[in-house]
Design an enzyme around this catalytic site. Structure first.
Site, short mmCIF file in Angstrom:
data_model
loop_
_atom_site.label_atom_id
_atom_site.label_comp_id
_atom_site.label_asym_id
_atom_site.label_seq_id
_atom_site.Cartn_x
_atom_site.Cartn_y
_atom_site.Cartn_z
N ASP A 19 17.19 45.94 -4.02
CA ASP A 19 18.79 45.53 -4.47
C ASP A 19 18.15 44.43 -5.79
O ASP A 19 17.47 43.61 -5.26
CB ASP A 19 19.66 44.77 -3.49
CG ASP A 19 20.28 45.75 -2.62
OD1 ASP A 19 20.45 46.70 -3.16
OD2 ASP A 19 20.67 45.34 -1.59
N ASP A 159 25.72 51.86 1.50
CA ASP A 159 24.98 50.72 1.42
C ASP A 159 25.74 49.64 1.70
O ASP A 159 26.57 49.26 1.22
CB ASP A 159 24.56 50.57 -0.17
CG ASP A 159 23.55 49.40 -0.39
OD1 ASP A 159 23.07 48.76 0.66
OD2 ASP A 159 23.40 48.97 -1.49
N GLY A 161 26.01 47.20 5.73
CA GLY A 161 26.44 47.20 7.03
C GLY A 161 26.15 48.39 7.74
O GLY A 161 26.74 48.60 8.89
#
Ligand code: ZN
Length: 206
Positions: A19, A159, A161
């Protein structure tokens, strides 16, 4: 980082999802090109780079050169999405698009046939460790339909959780690629966790 990368690789991860946050599009700052370059020297895993940045096209060349295998951009920051996806492909990378949970899937309909990857965000981007947003399941289902209607072979990735509790529903809704952060990094045995996540998709009875 070298230790964590070795651990992920040994644990059987297929890809490494990175990320990139710019402190503008999302409130956090994270990795830049230099870190990707370093990561590239430390692992042979494909690097799936998620650009949470404004003007992502400014970084395409340098991230590709640094060793990214895929670049996923946000429709909110990509007014020329088609051109931007084409540029990513020209650089030899997997071209991905994504959108915030509040942004409609319609934002990618016109380019569905051009996508190599469609990423559904199941949290608001910017932080790790967030709770899965339940209505993402329906979005995944609709994303699957959208890709199928476009006869697209794009990967459908989720993407945010992702855990043992959420991955099966995402898979059943049509996703085939999963980003897990917290679930793996906070596990006592990350390798067992990756296996467990995979098994939730394919082996265990419902
Ligand atoms: Zn991401």
């Amino acid at each position: 980082m070298a230790d964590e990368l070795a651990m992920i690789e040994a644990a059987g991860a297929d890809w490494l999802h990175v990320d990139v946050m710019d402190g503008v599009f999302v409130p956090n700052l994270s990795f830049g090109v230099k870190v990707i370059e370093t990561v590239r020297t430390l692992t042979t895993l494909p690097l799936d780079v998620h650009l949470m940045t404004v003007e992502p096209e400014k970084y395409f060349d340098s991230f590709a050169k640094a060793g990214a295998n895929g670049l996923t951009i946000h429709v909110e920051t990509a007014p020329h999405l088609h051109r931007q996806l084409m540029r990513i492909k020209e650089l030899g990378c997997v071209a991905g698009a994504t959108m915030n949970p509040s942004t409609s899937l319609e934002s990618v309909r016109e380019v569905a046939g051009d996508l190599d990857l469609l990423l559904i965000m199941s949290v608001n981007p910017g932080f790790g460790g967030q709770q899965f947003i339940g209505h993402a399941i329906d979005k995944i289902r609709r994303a699957r339909q959208l890709l199928d209607a476009a006869r697209s072979n794009a990967m459908l990735e989720v993407d945010g959780g992702i855990s043992r509790d959420t991955i099966r529903q995402c898979h059943e809704a049509g996703a085939d690629t999963f980003v897990a952060g917290n679930a793996i990094f906070s596990a006592a045995d990350p390798a067992a966790e990756i296996t467990a996540l995979r098994n939730r998709c394919v082996l265990e009875p419902a």
